[in-house]
Design a protein around this motif. Structure first.
Motif, PDB file in Angstrom:
ATOM      1  N   UNK A  21      -9.335  -6.734   4.682  1.00 60.11           N
ATOM      2  CA  UNK A  21     -10.626  -6.619   5.361  1.00 60.11           C
ATOM      3  C   UNK A  21     -11.087  -7.937   5.929  1.00 60.11           C
ATOM      4  N   UNK A  22     -10.621  -9.002   5.334  1.00 64.39           N
ATOM      5  CA  UNK A  22     -11.034 -10.330   5.811  1.00 64.39           C
ATOM      6  C   UNK A  22     -10.483 -10.621   7.203  1.00 64.39           C
ATOM      7  N   UNK A  23      -9.494  -9.845   7.663  1.00 55.39           N
ATOM      8  CA  UNK A  23      -8.865 -10.091   8.974  1.00 55.39           C
ATOM      9  C   UNK A  23      -9.584  -9.359  10.102  1.00 55.39           C
ATOM     10  N   UNK A  24     -10.785  -8.794   9.821  1.00 55.59           N
ATOM     11  CA  UNK A  24     -11.454  -8.055  10.880  1.00 55.59           C
ATOM     12  C   UNK A  24     -11.974  -8.979  11.957  1.00 55.59           C
ATOM     13  N   UNK A  25     -12.094 -10.275  11.626  1.00 54.67           N
ATOM     14  CA  UNK A  25     -12.552 -11.227  12.655  1.00 54.67           C
ATOM     15  C   UNK A  25     -11.744 -12.488  12.531  1.00 54.67           C
ATOM     16  N   UNK A  56     -10.716  -0.028   0.316  1.00 54.29           N
ATOM     17  CA  UNK A  56     -10.149   0.186  -1.006  1.00 54.29           C
ATOM     18  C   UNK A  56     -10.136  -1.157  -1.715  1.00 54.29           C
ATOM     19  N   UNK A  57     -10.749  -1.232  -2.864  1.00 49.45           N
ATOM     20  CA  UNK A  57     -10.785  -2.492  -3.611  1.00 49.45           C
ATOM     21  C   UNK A  57      -9.368  -2.897  -4.061  1.00 49.45           C
ATOM     22  N   UNK A  98      -5.829  19.261   2.246  1.00 49.77           N
ATOM     23  CA  UNK A  98      -4.744  18.644   1.447  1.00 49.77           C
ATOM     24  C   UNK A  98      -5.217  17.277   0.989  1.00 49.77           C
ATOM     25  N   UNK A  99      -5.418  17.099  -0.331  1.00 47.38           N
ATOM     26  CA  UNK A  99      -5.850  15.801  -0.836  1.00 47.38           C
ATOM     27  C   UNK A  99      -4.651  14.886  -1.093  1.00 47.38           C
ATOM     28  N   UNK A 100      -4.817  13.642  -0.785  1.00 44.46           N
ATOM     29  CA  UNK A 100      -3.779  12.663  -1.096  1.00 44.46           C
ATOM     30  C   UNK A 100      -4.471  11.339  -1.358  1.00 44.46           C
ATOM     31  N   UNK A 101      -3.830  10.426  -1.979  1.00 46.57           N
ATOM     32  CA  UNK A 101      -4.417   9.152  -2.375  1.00 46.57           C
ATOM     33  C   UNK A 101      -3.676   8.016  -1.733  1.00 46.57           C
ATOM     34  N   UNK A 102      -4.408   6.903  -1.547  1.00 42.41           N
ATOM     35  CA  UNK A 102      -3.846   5.668  -1.021  1.00 42.41           C
ATOM     36  C   UNK A 102      -4.119   4.593  -2.046  1.00 42.41           C
ATOM     37  N   UNK A 103      -3.072   3.913  -2.491  1.00 39.65           N
ATOM     38  CA  UNK A 103      -3.182   2.924  -3.547  1.00 39.65           C
ATOM     39  C   UNK A 103      -3.002   1.533  -2.961  1.00 39.65           C
ATOM     40  N   UNK A 104      -3.945   0.624  -3.367  1.00 33.61           N
ATOM     41  CA  UNK A 104      -3.901  -0.758  -2.930  1.00 33.61           C
ATOM     42  C   UNK A 104      -3.249  -1.565  -4.025  1.00 33.61           C
ATOM     43  N   UNK A 105      -2.036  -2.091  -3.747  1.00 35.37           N
ATOM     44  CA  UNK A 105      -1.301  -2.882  -4.737  1.00 35.37           C
ATOM     45  C   UNK A 105      -1.550  -4.370  -4.583  1.00 35.37           C
ATOM     46  N   UNK A 106      -2.418  -4.773  -3.661  1.00 38.48           N
ATOM     47  CA  UNK A 106      -2.687  -6.191  -3.412  1.00 38.48           C
ATOM     48  C   UNK A 106      -3.861  -6.646  -4.251  1.00 38.48           C
ATOM     49  N   UNK A 107      -4.129  -7.912  -4.144  1.00 42.12           N
ATOM     50  CA  UNK A 107      -5.236  -8.520  -4.881  1.00 42.12           C
ATOM     51  C   UNK A 107      -6.426  -8.807  -3.972  1.00 42.12           C
ATOM     52  N   UNK A 108      -6.393  -8.135  -2.845  1.00 41.33           N
ATOM     53  CA  UNK A 108      -7.522  -8.277  -1.947  1.00 41.33           C
ATOM     54  C   UNK A 108      -7.994  -6.913  -1.482  1.00 41.33           C
ATOM     55  N   UNK A 126       0.869  -1.178   0.000  1.00 41.77           N
ATOM     56  CA  UNK A 126       0.000   0.000   0.000  1.00 41.77           C
ATOM     57  C   UNK A 126       0.903   1.224   0.000  1.00 41.77           C
ATOM     58  N   UNK A 127       0.590   2.192  -0.815  1.00 39.91           N
ATOM     59  CA  UNK A 127       1.388   3.401  -0.870  1.00 39.91           C
ATOM     60  C   UNK A 127       0.518   4.617  -0.678  1.00 39.91           C
ATOM     61  N   UNK A 128       1.171   5.677  -0.146  1.00 43.06           N
ATOM     62  CA  UNK A 128       0.500   6.967   0.055  1.00 43.06           C
ATOM     63  C   UNK A 128       1.225   7.985  -0.807  1.00 43.06           C
ATOM     64  N   UNK A 129       0.465   8.804  -1.453  1.00 46.37           N
ATOM     65  CA  UNK A 129       1.076   9.791  -2.332  1.00 46.37           C
ATOM     66  C   UNK A 129       0.276  11.091  -2.210  1.00 46.37           C
ATOM     67  N   UNK A 130       1.003  12.142  -1.876  1.00 49.01           N
ATOM     68  CA  UNK A 130       2.400  12.246  -1.438  1.00 49.01           C
ATOM     69  C   UNK A 130       2.536  11.920   0.053  1.00 49.01           C
ATOM     70  N   UNK A 131       3.772  11.710   0.448  1.00 54.61           N
ATOM     71  CA  UNK A 131       4.043  11.355   1.843  1.00 54.61           C
ATOM     72  C   UNK A 131       4.265  12.586   2.711  1.00 54.61           C
ATOM     73  N   UNK A 132       4.636  13.704   2.065  1.00 54.55           N
ATOM     74  CA  UNK A 132       4.901  14.926   2.813  1.00 54.55           C
ATOM     75  C   UNK A 132       4.148  16.069   2.132  1.00 54.55           C
ATOM     76  N   UNK A 133       3.708  17.025   2.987  1.00 53.71           N
ATOM     77  CA  UNK A 133       2.999  18.175   2.426  1.00 53.71           C
ATOM     78  C   UNK A 133       3.203  19.353   3.353  1.00 53.71           C
ATOM     79  N   UNK A 134       3.431  20.519   2.724  1.00 50.21           N
ATOM     80  CA  UNK A 134       3.608  21.768   3.452  1.00 50.21           C
ATOM     81  C   UNK A 134       2.445  22.672   3.090  1.00 50.21           C
ATOM     82  N   UNK A 135       1.608  22.967   4.092  1.00 51.06           N
ATOM     83  CA  UNK A 135       0.460  23.867   3.843  1.00 51.06           C
ATOM     84  C   UNK A 135       0.898  25.305   3.581  1.00 51.06           C
TER      85      UNK A 135
END
Length: 1763
Positions: free
Chosen positions: A632-636, A600-601, A567-577, A546-555
């Motif tokens: 998400x399957x690990x919630x229980x 996140x799908x 400040x908008x940023x995105x989180x990308x799911x690189x897995x298949x779950x 999982x990656x966050x972009x960007x990791x740093x931000x100066x208001x």
């Protein structure tokens, strides 16, 4: 200048002291410029300067009376007209008064004047000099200057003053030879001025300088003056010493001095010292230089001293500092200490390393287990620093925005400490939490720790995360299975598409993985993991889930506060779950993420916003938002069927910054400390390098930072932004990747507090380090020629010229490895380190070799195969040759070597070859001489080699020190051989067959020949003969012992020591001897004995006499025993009164040297004195002798005979001897009165053997011996058997003590033993020994006539020498010793010897008795002629006074006695006492008193000893005029020894010696009776001898008839011609008995026949008339045939005359006359030769006589004879 005066005292001060009684201390000024003559003080000189022609100049001469009395004197005017004064008049000076005399000087020409004025006194005259000088230049300076010792190429200096003492301004100039110089070298001096000149000495060569510097001065006429400049220049010797812990032994031959700093903490400075010692006597300047290396930019070692001076025999402390800059870097630098002139260079190697902190975590994960939502759980985490360097640490986590927080996330960890941190877990969502937190440590790689825990709620209960799940996760991540959600993995596991390995992790089945082994997780370096995260760098160790972009931000600036955009940023799911992202809310924070939880799908991204709601203007805001993404399957937990599929959550962080500063508002000024290195650590090209940086916030407000990486893309900084709380710090890590070896400059802008004005530019350098190795000598190594089979080693240096350590490895070709090797073959070279390596060249044949070796270098890395290497080539040149060793002297003779004493010398070995040779020496020993060969074979080697191994360089020599220690008195021969040492055979046994002869050394072991060659006596022992003294001191036994070889025990201790605590030290010596001083009356002068010690050997000898006190150790008084035995008390009395003394007591004799030792015994106490513990030690000889000093003192009127021993051994006599010799037994009278003795003969009669044969016969059984002389008792020892005889004979002394003497005699068989048994010991006859006061000496002290026949006369010549240079001596021989004057004659018997002259004395012995041992002690009395003259003068006065007193009487008046009585002297006390009671008439007569009565002296005038001093104290001086005593003579002893035989025995035993003696005594004159010391005749002998018994009945007339008949018969035979012819015919037969009776003609005939003669002096005499035949033949020729009758008558007359001559020649009287004539002639020749009138060694002169006319020969049958 003062002229010499008559009567002047030698010293004025002494005159004042004598006349005035005191000495006044004069001032220095007066002492120098004034003189005092008989109390008058005047100046020494009056001088005129600066005078002009035609003008008069007056000076005043002041005379002062410094005496206590009035002085009168007058004076005389100067002699020249230029000086004059007032008219002379008398001068009277009272004490202390002065007189001024004007002196006028009137010059007439320009020149110098000199005169003097004379003053007269009653005591004498004195002068005062008057002089006028012209102006002249003159400089004054020292004559010589000694400069301090100086080192070569150094400078020393000194100064000296130059004063202008002349009358003109003077210019000067110096001419100074090198290496001296003058500063200034020229100048000008005014009148009286003084200038200081500096002498500078700068030598270039070490030597003693003594040069002359010339100073030229003056005007037109230059003058010069020389000053000697002396200085000593020496080479300095500096030694660098590193002591204590700083010392580290360097490699051999290179870099011996190493200063090791060890590991030094980063950022600190350590200082250590090195001592530079100067072991020379001069100050040594030196400079310290650093080895410059262009590649070395930053120096971590520093030294403030670049030059200095080391004082002589002192030290200079050199301080070197070490300030490391890079942790883990090993630094090496070289400093060179160079002396002046670069004569000596010493390289100092300085090494050190930099150490940083060593921080570690006790655990690398913290497991919080599971807790319920809303709960808090705290765990501990320990962090330790094992180094002594403080460590800055920081956990990279914002505890305000995270579920995990630490109580001390950053801080300083001191050295050797452990810190326990509290970690708090505050979950906000019911999920499993996992965050890998990095711990940043300054100057150390980061550390990682895993925080994980599980939160349950009432609804959601996820699976509990354990540590094993993290391990399985990392393994599954490597295998690529973590991108699948757990539900899919569970299905695949069920379907068999996945399997579990032995550790529990998932893996693909073998058929799918194509039998490849499953991948395993490996722990990457923390620095690689930190930078290669795929976010801050494009590279990542593992792909992110999982990656966050960007990791740093100066208001930026958020003003106004309510208008801040999210400040908008995105989180990308690189897995298949499907994953769920849950952000951690933080209450009170200005930053918030929306939405907080979002799904996140798979392979999708979702948008999030960060809302910033500031609450305060002009503030800084910063935070790190934390979120966790999980399947998400690990919630229980019910969704999980296998633990292996559990996947931990992924932590997401976003760093935010903002500020609310208004535009016109200034930002907070940051207060910080930045610790940043200057350069990146060195690495190989194309390799990452890392360093850390520390930023400390020292302010009181929050500080933000950001690094603009875009401005410097070559450097990667992490973190690049963030905030620092007040008092906190931030640790940065920087990374760069240099591509080549070119140095790069990096500049990083660091902005603080979001203000461009607070930007700090950080400058860094980076450079790639290539492999660079420096080979000494451009990669060439040359070996000197090497002996074949040996090896040569050379040191060769290689140096690492980079900042990184490198590994080197040498490769030598296999074919060259047999002859070439290197050590070490591999190793590690630290940065800039030089290493010396040992190369060995071992040639196998005689040839030149060109070899090649390769060295491979690479970087130090764990995987050697992966690192690249660089190859360097070394060219080696060597040569194998042959060589030999020879000795400079093939034969070395050490001569005589003292046994047991080591002697050293050197053997010079020469190597003429072209290679150095290592040798091994061996020695073979051969001992020859009179010894047992088997015994000496086991002796150890007597020759030791100081070095049996060594090396001789080519074309040079070596000295081998040898030490010889002979153990026997034999001849030693050592054969020295050598072997060339090779590596294959380094011992002597393996090279036995290859030994080569080198040299031969010979020596002879000897012991010192130390002996006593002479002894003489004086004082009370002067009457003892030398032979008797020789026996009293047992000198024969002592000399025999000294000639023996010392025992091993005697050679153990050679130096005497104080070894005993007893008064009489116990001594065990092989020999005990008596030194008997004889006897003397009490009060007599001491008995003196002088011994002559001679070293007849070739080595020195040390000797010493030790008294018991010399051997006793000094002890405290309380430790000594106060009780003494009688023997000890006797010894104490002897030592305290010094009854025995020796002078000198010790000494050393060089070879051939002689020394006299005086021993004395004082006769102060009656009795026998013994001193038993006295030693004669010969140190180098090893002998120790215990001597017993014995001396006897008797009363004045006591008869005493001194018996030296109770045993007496006669000389051995052969059995069957017809006439046994007479032997003498001596008795010494040591008393002061004559002694009568008598021998009791009862025991002698009992010893008679067969037929009453007397074995012992005493010829003089009674007699009288005068005091101080020796009496003789004649004995005849006649043995019948070859054995020992002994008899105890009492000898009675009339009025004294008797003695029992044992006489022993040995008879021997001459046929068995021979004549060797008859040899008697005789003492040497040296004439070099004298006693104190001796004025004359004899040329011989002993005359040994040897074996002589009876009736012969033997003469010897002795010279009496006067050794005094100014006094004549008178000598008188005591001829009364020999009773028969015919036996011994001395000519002259008395005489006077002038100073320095010699008088010959002829000693003639004519033995006219039976066979005997003749031993006569002749005494010559020597007087000083002056003392005899004075004695005769005193004696004449005494006799005149005696005659006057015989006819003189005294008349004394009585009334004169009643008046004033005159004081009577001591000499007249007796007379005055007698006249007191006389009548008046008698008193009148007695007023005329005579001199004291004349009487004889009652006692001889002897020196006062203890006894005589007591007599002088007890009684007064005698009041009589004693008769003068004659002077005491000096006695010179001359011993005459001989052994007389009967003619028959002498002829049978000594046939060849018989013709040498002349039988001068006729048979009719032979004595029939013999007298001895007692006057008795030989009646007893005639009664006992069988031959004499047959003649006892005959009368003297009958004996006369028999004698005449035999004489006529023999004479008739000699005159019978027929008998002569018969004798001539028998001469051919070997019958020697008749050769006694041959005549001259028969001797000539025998000469013609056999060319040999046997001279006989009994009947054959020389022809005194050789011309008789010639005259007769001439007469026959001159007669004519007509006168036959006359011719016949003449022939008859000549025949008759010839027969008369023949008869006359046969008479004994004629032979005696001829003997006397010849004897007188020879004596006259010797006397003239002694006086220098005849030179016996001069060349004979030949005088040519005219040729005589020829004569006619009438009778051809008889040839003419020549005169």
């Amino acid at each position: 200048m003062l002229a010499q005066v008559h009567g002047e005292p030698p010293n004025a001060d002494s005159f004042r002291k004598l006349r005035c009684g005191c000495i006044r201390k004069l001032s220095a000024r007066k002492t120098k410029k004034t003189n005092i003559f008989w109390g008058i003080e005047v100046p020494k000189t009056l001088r005129w300067h600066g005078w002009e022609l035609g003008k008069e100049t007056i000076k005043h001469l002041i005379l002062k009376n410094v005496h206590e009395k009035t002085q009168k004197l007058s004076y005389r005017c100067p002699s020249t007209q230029s000086f004059f004064t007032v008219f002379p008049q008398p001068i009277t000076l009272s004490p202390g008064m002065s007189f001024t005399l004007p002196i006028i000087f009137r010059p007439t020409e320009k020149r110098e004047y000199e005169d003097s004025i004379c003053f007269k006194k009653a005591e004498g005259e004195f002068f005062v000099t008057l002089c006028a000088t012209l102006p002249r230049p003159c400089l004054s300076f020292p004559a010589a200057i000694q400069l301090p010792a100086c080192a070569v190429h150094n400078v020393t200096e000194t100064t000296f003053p130059v004063r202008n003492t002349g009358d003109l301004v003077t210019a000067f100039a110096w001419e100074t030879p090198s290496p001296f110089s003058m500063i200034p070298d020229c100048g000008t001096l005014n009148l009286g001025a003084e200038h200081t000149v500096k002498v500078v000495f700068q030598p270039k060569v070490a030597m003693m300088y003594n040069v002359a510097a010339t100073c030229w001065f003056g005007g037109e006429e230059k003058q010069k003056r020389i000053i000697q400049l002396k200085a000593l220049a020496k080479y300095p010797h500096l030694r660098v010493s590193v002591t204590g812990e700083e010392y580290e032994r360097g490699q051999p031959e290179k870099f011996r001095d190493v200063l090791c700093f060890g590991s030094v903490p980063l950022g600190t400075t350590v200082e250590k010292c090195v001592e530079i010692s100067n072991i020379s006597v001069v100050d040594a300047p030196c400079r310290i230089e650093r080895a410059e290396d262009p590649l070395l930019q930053d120096h971590v070692f520093s030294c403030d001293v670049s030059h200095g001076v080391v004082p002589a025999n002192g030290k200079l402390v050199l301080c070197i500092r070490f300030q490391p800059q890079t942790v883990g870097e090993h630094s090496t630098e070289y400093f060179t200490i160079i002396s002046a002139g670069s004569l000596l260079q010493t390289v100092l190697k300085v090494v050190g390393s930099c150490k940083g902190p060593s921080v570690s975590l006790h655990q690398y994960f913290v497991d919080f287990g599971w807790i319920n939502l809303g709960e808090t759980f705290v765990q501990t985490l320990k962090i330790s620093n094992t180094s002594d360097v403080p460590a800055y640490y920081q956990f990279d986590i914002d505890g305000r925005q995270s579920v995990f927080s630490l109580d001390r996330p950053c801080g300083v960890l001191e050295g050797k400490t452990t810190l326990t941190l509290k970690v708090t877990f505050r979950p906000t969502h019911p999920i499993s939490y996992h965050r890998r937190v990095v711990c940043l440590v300054h100057h150390q790689e980061p550390l990682y720790v895993d925080f994980f825990g599980t939160c349950h709620s009432d609804i959601a209960k996820p699976a509990i995360l354990k540590a094993r799940h993290l391990s399985w996760y990392r393994t599954n991540m490597v295998r690529g299975l973590t991108f699948y959600p757990p539900d899919i993995l569970s299905v695949m596991l069920k379907d068999g598409k996945l399997q579990m390995d032995e550790k529990g992790a998932l893996m693909l089945p073998p058929e799918i993985s194509q039998d490849k082994p499953p991948k395993e997780y490996f722990e990457a370096s923390s620095m690689t993991e930190y930078f290669y995260d795929g976010i801050s760098s494009d590279l990542a160790l593992f792909p992110p889930h999982v990656t966050v972009s960007p990791r740093e931000y100066d208001f930026g600036c958020c003003v106004p506060l309510h208008e801040v955009e999210p400040f908008p940023f995105s989180v990308t799911n690189h897995t298949k779950g499907k994953i769920t992202v849950a952000w951690t809310p933080s209450h009170g924070s200005a930053f918030r993420v929306s939405p907080e939880i979002y799904d996140i799908p798979p392979l999708k991204s979702s948008a999030f916003r960060v809302l910033f709601q500031p609450t305060q203007l002009n503030s800084l805001y910063a935070a790190e938002l934390e979120g966790f993404a999980f399947y998400k399957v690990l919630r229980h937990y019910s969704n999980i069927e296998e633990d292996a599929i559990i996947c931990p959550s992924w932590c997401l962080t976003v760093r935010l910054r903002a500020h609310t500063y208004e535009a016109e508002q200034e930002h907070f000024i940051p207060q910080y400390i930045l610790d940043v290195p200057k350069a990146f650590p060195p690495v190989a090209p194309n390799t990452d390098t890392y360093c850390s940086m520390l930023l400390l916030n020292t302010g009181s407000s929050l500080m933000t930072f950001s690094v603009n990486q875009a401005a410097c893309p070559s450097v990667l900084v992490k973190p690049c932004s963030g905030h620092i709380v007040p008092g906190g710090h931030q640790i940065f890590f920087l990374s760069t990747h240099p591509l080549n070896t070119v140095s790069q400059q990096h500049v990083l802008p660091l902005q603080l507090n979001s203000c461009p004005g607070y930007t700090k530019e950080i400058a860094l350098q980076s450079c790639g380090e290539s492999l660079l190795l420096l080979l000494e000598g451009d990669g060439k190594l040359y070996f000197k020629p090497v002996y074949i089979g040996t090896s040569s080693t050379r040191m060769y240096t290689i140096k690492n010229c980079t900042r990184l350590p490198m590994v080197f490895t040498w490769k030598i070709h296999q074919s060259d490895s047999k002859i070439l090797s290197v050590s070490p073959t591999a190793g590690i070279l630290q940065p800039y380190e030089a290493m010396a390596q040992a190369w060995t060249f071992s040639p196998e044949k005689e040839t030149k070799c060109l070899l090649r070796a390769m060295v491979f270098v690479r970087r130090k890395s764990p995987d050697p195969a992966s690192s690249k290497s660089v190859c360097y080539a070394l060219r080696i040149v060597g040569e194998g040759v042959l060589g030999t060793i020879r000795a400079q002297k093939e034969h070395l003779d050490l001569g005589n070597v003292l046994v047991g004493h080591p002697q050293s010398c050197s053997v010079v070995l020469l190597n003429d070859g072209f290679c150095s040779l290592k040798y091994i020496l061996s020695v073979e020993q051969l001992i020859t001489g009179p010894c047992d060969p088997e015994e000496v074979c086991s002796d150890p080697l007597a020759l030791e080699l100081e070095h049996s191994r060594g090396t001789i360089p080519l074309r040079s020599k070596a000295f081998v020190r040898i030490r010889v220690r002979a153990a026997r008195q034999l001849h030693y021969t050592w054969s020295v051989k050598y072997t060339i040492c090779t590596p294959t055979a380094t011992d002597l046994a393996s090279k036995k067959e290859e030994q080569q002869p080198l040299c031969c050394i010979t020596a002879t072991g000897i012991y010192p020949t130390f002996c006593i060659t002479d002894a003489c006596s004086a004082g009370s022992a002067s009457g003892i003969s030398k032979l008797h003294l020789w026996r009293l001191f047992s000198l024969d036994t002592l000399n025999e012992y000294l000639e023996r070889d010392p025992a091993p025990s005697e050679l153990t201790y050679r130096v005497p020591t104080r070894h005993s605590m007893r008064l009489i030290p116990p001594v065990h010596t092989p020999l005990l001897l008596d030194f008997n001083f004889g006897a003397a009356p009490i009060g007599s002068e001491p008995s003196l004995v002088v011994l002559l010690l001679v070293n007849k050997g070739v080595v020195p000898v040390e000797w010493a006499f030790l008294f018991p006190s010399d051997q006793k150790m000094d002890m405290e008084h309380w430790a000594e025993d106060a009780d003494f035995s009688l023997h000890e008390l006797h010894q104490i009395r002897i030592e305290d009164n010094r009854l025995f003394s020796v002078s000198p007591k010790l000494g050393k004799l060089l070879p051939g040297q002689e020394e006299s030792v005086q021993l004395s015994h004082r006769h102060d106490f009656i009795g026998t004195d013994h001193l038993p513990a006295l030693h004669l030690l010969a140190f180098f000889l090893g002998h120790t002798v215990l001597l017993n000093f014995i001396g006897v003192t008797v009363e004045q009127d006591q008869p005493y005979i001194h018996f030296a021993s109770t045993k007496h051994l006669f000389t051995p006599v052969a059995i069957g001897t017809s006439q046994p010799p007479i032997q003498i037994y001596e008795l010494y009278n040591g008393g002061s009165m004559p002694v009568m003795f008598e021998v009791q003969l009862d025991n002698i009669v009992k010893v008679q053997e067969n037929f009453q044969h007397p074995v012992f016969v005493c010829l003089s059984p009674r007699g009288e011996i005068p005091p101080g002389t020796t009496g003789h008792i004649g004995w005849i020892f006649s043995p019948l058997e070859a054995r020992m005889y002994l008899v105890d004979v009492p000898i009675h002394i009339l009025g004294g003590e008797s003695a029992l003497i044992t006489f022993q005699g040995v008879g021997y068989d001459p046929n068995t033993i021979g004549e060797t048994a008859t040899t008697s010991k005789v003492f040497p006859g040296s004439t070099k020994l004298t006693v104190p006061g001796q004025a004359a000496t004899l040329s011989h002290n002993r005359i040994c006539l040897g074996n002589i026949p009876d009736c012969t006369k033997v003469s010897r010549l002795v010279f009496l020498n006067n050794i005094s240079e100014s006094k004549a001596v008178v000598f008188v021989w005591q001829t009364d010793i020999c009773k028969d004057k015919r036996v011994l004659q001395i000519a002259p018997e008395s005489g006077v010897v002038e100073p320095g002259e010699s008088i010959p004395c002829f000693i003639t012995l004519q033995h006219l008795g039976n066979a005997s041992f003749c031993s006569i002690d002749l005494v010559c009395e020597v007087y000083i002629q002056e003392s005899l003259v004075q004695y005769e003068r005193d004696l004449q006065e005494w006799e005149k006074e005696k005659e006057r007193q015989a006819v003189e009487f005294t008349i004394t008046e009585e009334d004169l006695g009643t008046k004033k009585k005159p004081k009577s002297p001591a000499g007249r006390l007796s007379n005055s006492a007698k006249t007191e009671n006389l009548p008046e008439s008698s008193a009148v007569i007695r007023k005329y008193k005579t001199l004291p009565p004349v009487i004889n002296h009652p006692m001889p005038n002897l020196p006062a000893g203890h006894f005589q001093r007591r007599l002088l104290l007890d009684k007064e001086v005698s009041p009589v005029w004693v008769k003068p005593e004659p002077p005491k003579p000096i006695l010179l002893h001359l011993g005459v020894t001989a052994r007389s035989y009967s003619i028959e025995d002498f002829f049978s035993n000594f046939t060849s010696e018989f013709p040498k003696y002349f039988l001068s005594c006729p048979f009719s004159d032979w004595p029939l009776e013999t007298k001895f010391v007692d006057g008795s005749r030989d009646k007893d002998r005639r009664d006992m001898d069988p031959k004499w018994l047959s003649l006892a009945a005959a009368s003297k007339q009958e004996l006369k008839i028999v004698n005449d008949l035999l004489t006529g018969l023999i004479r008739g035979l000699l005159e019978n011609t027929e008998f002569h012819d018969a004798v001539r015919r028998c001469l051919d037969e070997p019958i020697p008995y008749f050769s006694q009776f041959r005549c001259a003609e028969s001797a000539e005939l025998q000469d013609r026949r056999q060319c040999s003669t046997v001279p006989s002096r009994v009947s054959a005499l020389p022809d005194l008339y050789p011309e008789k035949d010639g005259e007769r033949k001439e007469m026959r020729q001159e007669t004519s045939p007509n006168n036959d009758l006359m011719e016949s008558w003449e022939i008859f007359h000549h025949e008759q005359l010839r027969e008369q001559k023949e008869m006359m020649r046969r008479q004994p009287a004629f032979g005696n006359l001829m003997e006397l004539v010849l004897e007188n002639m020879l004596q006259n020749i010797l006397i003239e030769a002694s006086r220098g009138e005849v030179v016996l060694t001069a060349q004979p002169r030949v005088i040519a006589l005219p040729r005589s006319p020829p004569r006619r020969i009438t009778n051809p049958a008889h040839p003419p004879s020549r005169a």
